[in-house]
Design a protein around this motif. Structure first.
Motif, PDB file in Angstrom:
ATOM      1  N   LYS A 169      44.200  75.875   1.907  1.00 58.50           N
ATOM      2  CA  LYS A 169      44.035  75.436   0.521  1.00 58.50           C
ATOM      3  C   LYS A 169      44.202  73.926   0.393  1.00 58.50           C
ATOM      4  O   LYS A 169      43.391  73.245  -0.250  1.00 58.50           O
ATOM      5  CB  LYS A 169      45.051  76.152  -0.366  1.00 58.50           C
ATOM      6  CG  LYS A 169      45.028  75.682  -1.822  1.00 58.50           C
ATOM      7  CD  LYS A 169      46.140  76.338  -2.623  1.00 58.50           C
ATOM      8  CE  LYS A 169      46.189  75.768  -4.037  1.00 58.50           C
ATOM      9  NZ  LYS A 169      47.320  76.341  -4.819  1.00 58.50           N
ATOM     10  N   GLU A 170      45.262  73.383   0.990  1.00 56.76           N
ATOM     11  CA  GLU A 170      45.529  71.953   0.844  1.00 56.76           C
ATOM     12  C   GLU A 170      44.482  71.104   1.547  1.00 56.76           C
ATOM     13  O   GLU A 170      44.042  70.077   1.026  1.00 56.76           O
ATOM     14  CB  GLU A 170      46.930  71.616   1.360  1.00 56.76           C
ATOM     15  CG  GLU A 170      48.046  72.231   0.531  1.00 56.76           C
ATOM     16  CD  GLU A 170      47.968  71.865  -0.938  1.00 56.76           C
ATOM     17  OE1 GLU A 170      47.543  70.720  -1.263  1.00 56.76           O
ATOM     18  OE2 GLU A 170      48.305  72.715  -1.788  1.00 56.76           O
ATOM     19  N   SER A 192      41.416  72.070   2.153  1.00 54.77           N
ATOM     20  CA  SER A 192      40.113  72.308   1.535  1.00 54.77           C
ATOM     21  C   SER A 192      39.850  71.401   0.346  1.00 54.77           C
ATOM     22  O   SER A 192      38.696  71.068   0.061  1.00 54.77           O
ATOM     23  CB  SER A 192      39.988  73.781   1.108  1.00 54.77           C
ATOM     24  OG  SER A 192      39.868  74.613   2.240  1.00 54.77           O
ATOM     25  N   TRP A 193      40.913  70.993  -0.366  1.00 55.17           N
ATOM     26  CA  TRP A 193      40.695  70.080  -1.506  1.00 55.17           C
ATOM     27  C   TRP A 193      39.983  68.823  -1.020  1.00 55.17           C
ATOM     28  O   TRP A 193      39.047  68.333  -1.653  1.00 55.17           O
ATOM     29  CB  TRP A 193      42.018  69.715  -2.170  1.00 55.17           C
ATOM     30  CG  TRP A 193      41.808  68.948  -3.451  1.00 55.17           C
ATOM     31  CD1 TRP A 193      41.690  69.458  -4.711  1.00 55.17           C
ATOM     32  CD2 TRP A 193      41.654  67.520  -3.577  1.00 55.17           C
ATOM     33  NE1 TRP A 193      41.472  68.438  -5.622  1.00 55.17           N
ATOM     34  CE2 TRP A 193      41.445  67.235  -4.949  1.00 55.17           C
ATOM     35  CE3 TRP A 193      41.663  66.455  -2.668  1.00 55.17           C
ATOM     36  CZ2 TRP A 193      41.263  65.956  -5.429  1.00 55.17           C
ATOM     37  CZ3 TRP A 193      41.470  65.166  -3.153  1.00 55.17           C
ATOM     38  CH2 TRP A 193      41.274  64.924  -4.507  1.00 55.17           C
ATOM     39  N   HIS A 232      36.257  69.720   0.551  1.00 50.08           N
ATOM     40  CA  HIS A 232      35.204  69.944  -0.439  1.00 50.08           C
ATOM     41  C   HIS A 232      34.671  68.629  -1.021  1.00 50.08           C
ATOM     42  O   HIS A 232      33.594  68.607  -1.615  1.00 50.08           O
ATOM     43  CB  HIS A 232      35.731  70.819  -1.574  1.00 50.08           C
ATOM     44  CG  HIS A 232      36.015  72.225  -1.152  1.00 50.08           C
ATOM     45  ND1 HIS A 232      36.855  73.054  -1.860  1.00 50.08           N
ATOM     46  CD2 HIS A 232      35.582  72.956  -0.096  1.00 50.08           C
ATOM     47  CE1 HIS A 232      36.936  74.227  -1.246  1.00 50.08           C
ATOM     48  NE2 HIS A 232      36.165  74.189  -0.185  1.00 50.08           N
ATOM     49  N   GLU A 277      52.123  83.254   1.877  1.00 51.51           N
ATOM     50  CA  GLU A 277      52.151  81.936   1.244  1.00 51.51           C
ATOM     51  C   GLU A 277      51.823  80.836   2.245  1.00 51.51           C
ATOM     52  O   GLU A 277      51.054  79.913   1.953  1.00 51.51           O
ATOM     53  CB  GLU A 277      53.530  81.688   0.617  1.00 51.51           C
ATOM     54  CG  GLU A 277      53.800  82.552  -0.602  1.00 51.51           C
ATOM     55  CD  GLU A 277      55.238  82.425  -1.098  1.00 51.51           C
ATOM     56  OE1 GLU A 277      56.039  81.754  -0.406  1.00 51.51           O
ATOM     57  OE2 GLU A 277      55.547  82.972  -2.171  1.00 51.51           O
ATOM     58  N   SER A 330      37.286  82.740   4.696  1.00 57.13           N
ATOM     59  CA  SER A 330      38.653  83.273   4.748  1.00 57.13           C
ATOM     60  C   SER A 330      38.572  84.771   4.504  1.00 57.13           C
ATOM     61  O   SER A 330      37.569  85.282   3.994  1.00 57.13           O
ATOM     62  CB  SER A 330      39.555  82.608   3.704  1.00 57.13           C
ATOM     63  OG  SER A 330      39.100  82.901   2.399  1.00 57.13           O
ATOM     64  N   LYS A 368      48.026  80.903   3.527  1.00 54.20           N
ATOM     65  CA  LYS A 368      47.069  80.472   2.509  1.00 54.20           C
ATOM     66  C   LYS A 368      47.224  78.994   2.182  1.00 54.20           C
ATOM     67  O   LYS A 368      46.264  78.326   1.803  1.00 54.20           O
ATOM     68  CB  LYS A 368      47.256  81.294   1.221  1.00 54.20           C
ATOM     69  CG  LYS A 368      46.827  82.745   1.333  1.00 54.20           C
ATOM     70  CD  LYS A 368      47.041  83.492   0.029  1.00 54.20           C
ATOM     71  CE  LYS A 368      46.113  82.999  -1.062  1.00 54.20           C
ATOM     72  NZ  LYS A 368      46.241  83.800  -2.295  1.00 54.20           N
ATOM     73  N   HIS A 369      48.459  78.499   2.297  1.00 57.21           N
ATOM     74  CA  HIS A 369      48.761  77.132   1.873  1.00 57.21           C
ATOM     75  C   HIS A 369      47.982  76.092   2.672  1.00 57.21           C
ATOM     76  O   HIS A 369      47.413  75.158   2.093  1.00 57.21           O
ATOM     77  CB  HIS A 369      50.272  76.895   2.010  1.00 57.21           C
ATOM     78  CG  HIS A 369      50.695  75.504   1.630  1.00 57.21           C
ATOM     79  ND1 HIS A 369      50.602  75.026   0.347  1.00 57.21           N
ATOM     80  CD2 HIS A 369      51.210  74.484   2.384  1.00 57.21           C
ATOM     81  CE1 HIS A 369      51.054  73.774   0.301  1.00 57.21           C
ATOM     82  NE2 HIS A 369      51.422  73.426   1.531  1.00 57.21           N
ATOM     83  N   ASP A 411      33.192  80.475   2.198  1.00 60.30           N
ATOM     84  CA  ASP A 411      33.626  79.512   1.197  1.00 60.30           C
ATOM     85  C   ASP A 411      32.399  79.065   0.406  1.00 60.30           C
ATOM     86  O   ASP A 411      31.550  78.337   0.920  1.00 60.30           O
ATOM     87  CB  ASP A 411      34.290  78.326   1.883  1.00 60.30           C
ATOM     88  CG  ASP A 411      34.870  77.316   0.905  1.00 60.30           C
ATOM     89  OD1 ASP A 411      34.560  77.406  -0.300  1.00 60.30           O
ATOM     90  OD2 ASP A 411      35.635  76.438   1.349  1.00 60.30           O
TER      91      ASP A 411
END
Length: 449
Positions: free
Chosen positions: A363-364, A366-367, A370, A356, A296, A359-360, A196
């Motif tokens: 992703k959620e 990680s917001w 970060h 889906e 990932s 990955k979901h 990442d």
């Protein structure tokens, strides 16, 4: 459900071919969950684990969204016996005199209002033994060395493994589930693992006795302490032990010039709030350090394999998402395997759904990951807003309720808008934080190179 555990599959004295429907690589939460589900469906499943349970593992804090998965797996009562009730989260910031206490019951879904803190060696063993009880042939101290997958001709998968004694063993399977965790077995083989670039961290941690906990029903809260180089976790366990660790920029860990035990104590002293809670504590375990680099894989499946849990992606543990995402991907992965082996006409739609879902989750989370060291996120966690139900939606994310609850998204978008607006209003402060983050990531890249 068959409650009689089958005998452990004997290992042949000479290299031999052992056949099965599904071979699962890795006996952690993802592998054990997926293997048990498939065995319940009548498949012949073999699960290989490179170590022997119980074995040490970090990641002791579960999410409320774990609880329904444990119920469905049939291990909820066993986990209850080893767990400490976790009702919320405590946030501590060096820039604030108060602490922020947030309860999961304030999220959208009131049924997801609690979880457990667990010692992972016990938790993982319960799931592993449960797989055996359900008919999985489990083999411990067996490390996978190589695999041959012919996606073009759909020939059986051949997996080459080695026992701790050095004895070779070969498996032939119709399908392989990669649940190898951070070993990322197939991602390494196919060279699909990518770090990442927006986030990188390291961790140092240990177990302690006599750390001061929160009183009453808040004893099981997970506590987060921000400090100059990152953040700390403080996770109380049922036996009186407390897991304490620092997740920090790698440059800080690289600055170590003394033994790990001393360095951990020095790091704890950098957070006065945590140091106060630890002034009577005694280190009772080995101190561990790890490169906690998020990553990932660019692929999650092929015609004869899937990757689940950390074998596909690993994100920073700040929000304790690891076990929940691993188990959730295992449930969805078991559906994929059943479809491939029994209903091939449904494979494309099922794989799309799997992709889906897997990955979901990262992703959620990680917001937030970060931005967790950003002062604006810190302000929003220290002063949670109820406007437009943003607090409920953020708590739903922190509860792991991100897959089947459409109610959370409008309010979550409102939270993100408030964050961006606050960043603009406090532009200088945000710019300094962003520059520092970019500098730290560059330092990591230079170190790796």
């Amino acid at each position: 459900m068959n409650n009689i555990a089958p005998e452990i599959m004997p290992i042949p004295k000479e290299p031999a071919l052992t056949q099965c429907d599904v071979l699962v690589v890795g006996g952690g939460p993802a592998g054990s969950t997926c293997a048990a589900l498939l065995a319940k469906k009548g498949f012949d499943v073999i699960m290989l684990e490179k170590e022997e349970h119980p074995r040490f593992h970090i990641g002791e804090s579960l999410l409320p969204a774990n609880m329904p998965l444990l119920e469905r797996l049939g291990v909820a009562e066993e986990i209850k016996k080893i767990g400490l009730l976790k009702l919320g989260i405590e946030f501590n910031s060096p820039e604030h005199e108060h602490v922020s206490l947030i309860e999961f019951s304030d999220s959208w879904n009131k049924d997801l209002s609690w979880a457990y803190q667990v010692r992972r060696s016990e938790f993982d063993e319960i799931l592993f033994r449960n797989a055996a009880k359900n008919g999985v042939h489990t083999i411990e101290k067996c490390r996978v060395r190589d695999v041959q997958i012919d996606d073009k001709n759909i020939a059986p998968v051949h997996v080459y493994a080695e026992m701790e004694t050095g004895q070779a063993i070969t498996f032939e399977a119709k399908f392989i589930v990669d649940a190898s965790g951070r070993d990322t077995f197939l991602a390494n083989k196919y060279k699909t693992k990518q770090k990442d670039k927006k986030h990188s961290s390291s961790a140092i941690f240990g177990h302690f006795h006599q750390a001061t906990r929160l009183p009453g029903d808040k004893e099981g809260y997970i506590s987060i302490f921000w400090f100059e180089h990152g953040w700390f976790w403080f996770i109380p366990l049922a036996d009186g032990t407390t897991s304490v660790g620092a997740v920090c920029w790698p440059y800080y860990l690289h600055s170590r010039k003394k033994p790990l035990d001393d360095f951990l104590w020095d790091t704890i002293s950098l957070s006065p709030q945590l140091a106060e809670r630890m002034k009577h504590a005694k280190l009772v375990s080995e101190t561990h350090a790890t490169g906690n680099y998020s990553y990932s894989s660019t692929i999650s499946h092929g015609k004869q394999f899937i990757m689940i849990g950390d074998a596909y992606a690993f994100v920073d543990p700040v929000f304790s998402s690891g076990v929940m995402l691993a188990m959730n991907s295992a449930f969805k992965g078991a559906e994929v395997v059943e479809t491939v082996l029994k209903e091939p006409t449904e494979i494309p739609s099922k794989l799309k759904e799997f992709q889906e879902v897997i990955k979901h989750g990262p992703k959620e989370f990680s917001w937030f990951i970060h931005r967790v060291t950003n002062p604006m996120i810190r302000e929003l966690f220290m002063y949670p807003k109820t406007i437009l139900k943003t607090k409920a939606s953020v708590l739903s994310v922190l509860s792991g309720d991100i897959f089947e609850n459409p109610k959370i998204w409008p309010s979550l978008y409102a939270f993100k808008f408030i964050y961006y607006l606050s960043s603009v209003i406090n532009l200088k402060r945000s710019w300094v934080a962003m520059k520092r983050r970019a500098h730290n990531i560059r330092d990591v890249d230079n170190t790796v190179q």
